[in-house]
Design an enzyme around this catalytic site. Structure first.
Site, PDB file in Angstrom:
ATOM      1  N   GLU A 190       0.843  -1.190   0.000  1.00  0.00           N
ATOM      2  CA  GLU A 190       0.000   0.000   0.000  1.00  0.00           C
ATOM      3  C   GLU A 190       0.883   1.247   0.000  1.00  0.00           C
ATOM      4  OE1 GLU A 190      -4.115   1.458   2.151  1.00  0.00           O
ATOM      5  OE2 GLU A 190      -2.568   0.596   3.387  1.00  0.00           O
ATOM      6  N   GLY A 323       3.446   1.410  10.763  1.00  0.00           N
ATOM      7  CA  GLY A 323       3.162   0.745  12.026  1.00  0.00           C
ATOM      8  C   GLY A 323       2.706  -0.675  11.792  1.00  0.00           C
ATOM      9  N   ALA A 324       1.833  -0.836  10.788  1.00  0.00           N
ATOM     10  CA  ALA A 324       1.311  -2.159  10.447  1.00  0.00           C
ATOM     11  C   ALA A 324       0.607  -2.053   9.106  1.00  0.00           C
ATOM     12  CB  ALA A 324       0.356  -2.665  11.523  1.00  0.00           C
ATOM     13  N   MET A 325       0.310  -3.198   8.515  1.00  0.00           N
ATOM     14  CA  MET A 325      -0.352  -3.230   7.214  1.00  0.00           C
ATOM     15  C   MET A 325      -1.366  -4.352   7.186  1.00  0.00           C
ATOM     16  SD  MET A 325      -0.822  -2.017   4.255  1.00  0.00           S
ATOM     17  CE  MET A 325      -2.128  -2.730   3.259  1.00  0.00           C
ATOM     18  N   ASN A 327      -2.809  -6.523   5.314  1.00  0.00           N
ATOM     19  CA  ASN A 327      -2.916  -7.577   4.313  1.00  0.00           C
ATOM     20  C   ASN A 327      -3.885  -8.647   4.810  1.00  0.00           C
ATOM     21  OD1 ASN A 327      -0.447  -6.359   3.075  1.00  0.00           O
ATOM     22  ND2 ASN A 327       0.533  -7.297   4.848  1.00  0.00           N
ATOM     23  N   HIS A 359      -6.829  -1.987  15.214  1.00  0.00           N
ATOM     24  CA  HIS A 359      -6.972  -1.203  13.978  1.00  0.00           C
ATOM     25  C   HIS A 359      -6.841  -2.102  12.752  1.00  0.00           C
ATOM     26  CE1 HIS A 359      -6.322   2.634  11.649  1.00  0.00           C
ATOM     27  NE2 HIS A 359      -5.762   1.775  10.820  1.00  0.00           N
ATOM     28  N   GLU A 360      -5.812  -2.933  12.744  1.00  0.00           N
ATOM     29  CA  GLU A 360      -5.580  -3.777  11.574  1.00  0.00           C
ATOM     30  C   GLU A 360      -6.655  -4.857  11.447  1.00  0.00           C
ATOM     31  OE1 GLU A 360      -2.860  -1.144  11.002  1.00  0.00           O
ATOM     32  OE2 GLU A 360      -3.440  -2.638   9.508  1.00  0.00           O
ATOM     33  N   HIS A 363      -9.695  -3.621   9.754  1.00  0.00           N
ATOM     34  CA  HIS A 363      -9.537  -3.490   8.305  1.00  0.00           C
ATOM     35  C   HIS A 363      -9.963  -4.748   7.541  1.00  0.00           C
ATOM     36  CE1 HIS A 363      -7.809   0.339   7.339  1.00  0.00           C
ATOM     37  NE2 HIS A 363      -6.767   0.206   8.122  1.00  0.00           N
TER      38      HIS A 363
END
Length: 910
Positions: A190, A323-325, A327, A359-360, A363
């Protein structure tokens, strides 16, 4: 995606995520800008087939791919070689051709495409001539004859490099327990970097199914978005085939290869959940595992939809720019955002892990199951994930009062949105560089703030029902803001667009001014808030959900109204004494009371206001002070009403305002500010002491650490500094005897007063840290020393390989933020810009530039502007423009108060 955006999110969630001042934050959630890597190919091409028509405006958009050919499935095989830092790949992409074409255009960057062949269902095969357009990050496949409509398979072979820029398919290194350097490979796609790993249609609305195969060294482990379908040894390679994914966007694809270890799977419903680390770090997973399981269950219940993947892996990566993604099924994290020792972590560090993990996980529905159609709608992903993380963590740990802490995040959004150079939450995006710049505090914090305001206005249950309808309606597809309004409007049975479009599609926010007309009438007026004077009065209007609490004697009345006009009059009951505008603190607007109404609130006592209301009161007064609407002495006097305050967030406003003053005051006058800080902070520190008491909550423990740190550094209190040395010595002897929440303060104070021996000690502790949090603590301490010689050493380490490139830009920014090192740090930036531009991840370089807001003298401001103009530096979107305006605000405030500020400070000491 999460990252450090402000001080609150740096402490709790990294950043979006580096520190922020409530009036003027210096960092944003941003990703790497697109940088052309070479000249475009010049081979002749079929006339007209390189155009993509924007369906709305019927104009050519050179950054969007044509819509007459689109993918439905990718069968990918990649073979990374960690020793040579290269990879080879093959892709079979199932395409739907809607109209005859002789050209296929797709995205590719930093790849060599060796061959391209299309094959039809009848066996027809056409071989392409391949052009790579580096400047546009595209590959053009030219075929000898026209491809008729229908389903086709495109076979591609390609190769690329495992880069060191922490984007695309990249290398990450770490040192194992034996002291040996180890390498792994990970992905970060991203916003527009999947094209660096495989040729693809790298836009969010080109959703497709992905079937990934990784051929790797048999000693290594591979993880991707889905469960392993099969595993075999072929030609000396371990070939790992993964199950088909759901229909999803390219930026959500992930593959991780290396020596990594999982926790035992815990099932949340039917979903196996695991955390992955490099060897030796499994003991740091239990806390992250707990919040991962709790938030996953919470979201399944809240959304009313099962988790859309077949498994969920959370992976800690040693080198990770964000911080994080999110996927799907393979969420990647910076280690500090997932791994923590519950025994030694501070409350803020635990909060940060909880926030980022929640948060992740949020998503997986908002972003993965339903995805924005284009990057202008990014807020649909990130604002909702930010909002939902608060809901989930608050449900998991209600004693943490997460919605009170969210006031700090809201204030960070206020800071940027009060600039002339702000932008709407939803903003036109064309080039990839502009998409990257959307990952900022406006998308995350402002977006989440207006969602919270809407939820409180229409009711939490109604809001949830609208969210469920939105997700069910658009599952596995794409959606826009209007689609969300339709679902929420259906649930609320009221016209949501009329209420919300002003908050989403226009910049800025309102300042609501309150004054009395007689004894029984309240006058509320709205105008756009700005820190700097506006050339012309703004005609903007918002529909503002206002909640008012009216106290008359022993009676309390609550009023709700929608402020739509420039001015509204509200009849009050006789004997009304105190009026609180924005009851509960959920509205995304600031309030300016006239002097009489403000004094009545103060006279009633701060204990009659909830923590979020006290936060808003002092935050709004500080903002209006910086903007010139309130005299500075009145703000300084107001802080005296908060000496009995014990809410950490309210104290954050005051401490950050004092830090702002510290940046603009001269060195010779700093002692007056230090004395002022000591007068306010010492009573609270004396009451709290150095050690927690029985039954004390986590939030008070965190406040103790922050007040001690402020008193020892900003207050320059010699007694506290000496006691900090003693407590640090005790901590080194027996860590269990010292509350973890004061350890960051101890390290900061010792660095602030430290010499070369202390610097060398902290450098060694950084290298030998047992946890990611300890490593970060000692790393950032190297930017807190006052000696120019030591700060020069710190800066040199950001470009000589001693500090990871994921961290180096933040260290440079931290030294820029030091009143003892900002000039030498700025000289370092100017001298080594080209080297940093090559070394640092582009998003890190952008964040580093946020440190320029600390160069708050007229001379430095002129030099900063001249540098960026002469180098023609573009940080994407309005990022640089916002940094420069924040600098202008600081310099303007300095010039307006430079003669009076020392006298004001001294007068309050009498």
């Amino acid at each position: 995606m999460s990252d450090c955006v402000s001080r609150c999110r740096a402490i709790q969630i990294l950043a979006k995520h580096a520190s922020f001042l409530l009036a003027l934050p210096i960092t944003h959630i941003l990703l790497s800008p697109y940088e052309p890597s070479g000249a475009a190919a010049t081979t002749a091409r079929p006339k007209g087939e390189d155009m993509n028509l924007d369906a709305t405006h019927n104009t050519v958009d050179p950054y969007r791919l044509p819509r007459h050919v689109f993918p439905t499935r990718y069968d990918l095989r990649l073979e990374p070689d960690l020793n040579t830092a290269t990879f080879t790949g093959r892709a079979t992409i199932t395409l739907t051709v809607k109209q005859a074409t002789q050209t296929i255009l797709l995205n590719a960057a930093d790849l060599t495409i060796a061959s391209g062949v299309v094959e039809g269902s009848t066996g027809q095969r056409l071989t392409a001539v391949i052009e790579l357009e580096d400047s546009m990050q595209r590959g053009r496949l030219l075929f000898p004859e026209s491809i008729p409509p229908g389903e086709w398979q495109l076979h591609l072979s390609f190769q690329g490099k495992l880069n060191d820029q922490l984007r695309g398919f990249y290398r990450s290194t770490y040192t194992d327990k034996s002291g040996m350097s180890q390498t792994m490979a990970a992905t970060q796609f991203e916003a527009t970097d999947a094209r660096r790993a495989f040729p693809c249609w790298d836009e969010p609305d080109f959703k497709a199914v992905f079937a990934t195969t990784l051929a790797i060294d048999p000693r290594l482990t591979a993880v991707s978005n889905t469960s392993i379908a099969s595993e075999s040894i072929e030609a000396g390679k371990k070939v790992v085939r993964f199950a088909d994914s759901i229909k999803m966007s390219t930026y959500l694809v992930a593959f991780i290869v290396g020596q990594i270890e999982p926790t035992a799977a815990v099932f949340v419903g039917k979903t196996p959940l695991r955390l992955w680390t490099v060897p030796g770090k499994q003991p740091l997973t239990p806390f992250g595992h707990d919040i991962a399981a709790a938030s996953l269950k919470f979201f399944e219940d809240y959304y009313g939809i099962p988790y859309p993947g077949d498994k969920l892996d959370l992976l800690a990566i040693p080198d990770f720019a964000s911080g994080a993604m999110e996927n799907l099924g393979a969420i990647t994290f910076r280690e500090t955002a997932l791994l923590v020792d519950q025994r030694t972590g501070t409350h803020g560090e635990l909060e940060r892990v909880a926030d980022v993990v929640a948060h992740e996980n949020a998503h997986m529905w908002f972003g993965d199951l339903v995805t924005m159609s284009w990057w202008n709608g990014l807020w649909l992903n990130e604002a909702f994930a930010t909002f939902m993380e608060m809901l989930a963590v608050d449900a998991w740990k209600p004693e943490w009062n997460r919605w009170d802490a969210f006031s700090v995040s809201r204030a960070a959004a206020f800071s940027i949105d009060g600039l002339h150079s702000t932008r709407p939450i939803e903003y036109p995006v064309r080039a990839p560089k502009d998409a990257d710049a959307m990952f900022d505090v406006l998308t995350y914090e402002k977006g989440a703030s207006v969602l919270r305001m809407l939820e409180q206005h229409i009711g939490p249950a109604v809001f949830r029902d609208g969210v469920r309808d939105y997700l069910r309606t658009h599952a596995y597809g794409n959606a826009d803001t209007k689609d969300l309004w339709v679902s929420l409007g259906k649930a609320a049975k009221q016209p949501v667009p009329e209420l919300m479009d002003g908050w989403i599609f226009q910049p800025g926010y309102p300042l609501v001014t309150a004054h009395m007309a007689g004894d029984a009438e309240l006058v509320l007026s709205q105008q756009r808030f700005a820190y700097l004077p506006q050339n012309e009065p703004s005609e903007q209007r918002w529909q503002i959900p206002v909640q008012i609490r009216i106290t008359a004697g022993d009676k309390t009345e609550h009023r709700r109204l929608l402020l739509t006009d420039r001015e509204t009059r509200v009849a009050l009951p006789r004997g009304a004494q105190q009026l609180l505008i924005n009851e509960g603190g959920h509205g995304f607007y600031r309030v300016r009371y006239d002097s009489m109404l403000l004094q009545r609130l103060l006279d009633a006592g701060m204990d009659r206001l909830a923590p979020a209301e006290r936060f808003n009161l002092i935050s709004d007064v500080w903002a209006t002070t910086v903007s010139g609407l309130m005299p500075l002495p009145e703000y300084l006097h107001l802080t005296g009403h908060f000496t009995q305050e014990r809410d950490k967030n309210v104290w954050a406003v005051m401490l950050d305002s004092f830090s702002f003053l510290n940046r603009i005051i001269t060195a010779g006058e700093r002692s007056a500010l230090e004395a002022f800080v000591r007068k306010l902070v010492v009573p609270a520190v004396h009451e709290l002491g150095w050690a927690p008491r029985a039954g004390e909550n986590d939030l008070l423990r965190q406040l103790r650490g922050e007040l001690l740190g402020a008193l020892g550094k900003l207050g320059n209190d010699p007694a506290i500094q000496q006691q900090a040395v003693e407590h640090y010595q005790q901590y080194r002897k027996d860590p269990a005897t010292v509350d973890p929440n004061i350890v960051p303060a101890l390290v900061t104070i010792l660095a602030h007063t430290g010499n070369e021996a202390r610097y060398d000690e902290f450098s060694e502790r950084y290298r030998r840290a047992a946890t990611p949090q300890e490593e970060r603590r000692y790393l950032f301490s190297l930017a807190a020393f006052r000696s120019p010689t030591l700060l020069v050493r710190t800066l040199a380490r950001t470009i000589n390989g001693e500090i990871r490139t994921q961290d180096a830009p933040f260290i440079v920014s931290a030294v820029l933020g030091s009143v003892y090192g900002r000039e030498l740090s700025w000289d370092f930036v100017k001298t080594t810009w080209d080297q940093m531009d090559r070394l640092f991840p582009k998003q890190g370089l952008r964040r580093m530039c946020g440190g320029i807001v600390n160069l708050a003298t007229p001379e430095l401001e002129r030099d900063v502007r001249a540098f960026f103009v002469s180098r023609k530096i573009d940080l994407g979107g309005k990022t640089l423009e916002q940094y420069l305006e924040q600098l202008r605000i600081a310099v303007t405030f300095r010039e307006q108060t430079k003669t009076s500020l020392p006298q004001h400070l001294k007068s309050f000491m009498l």
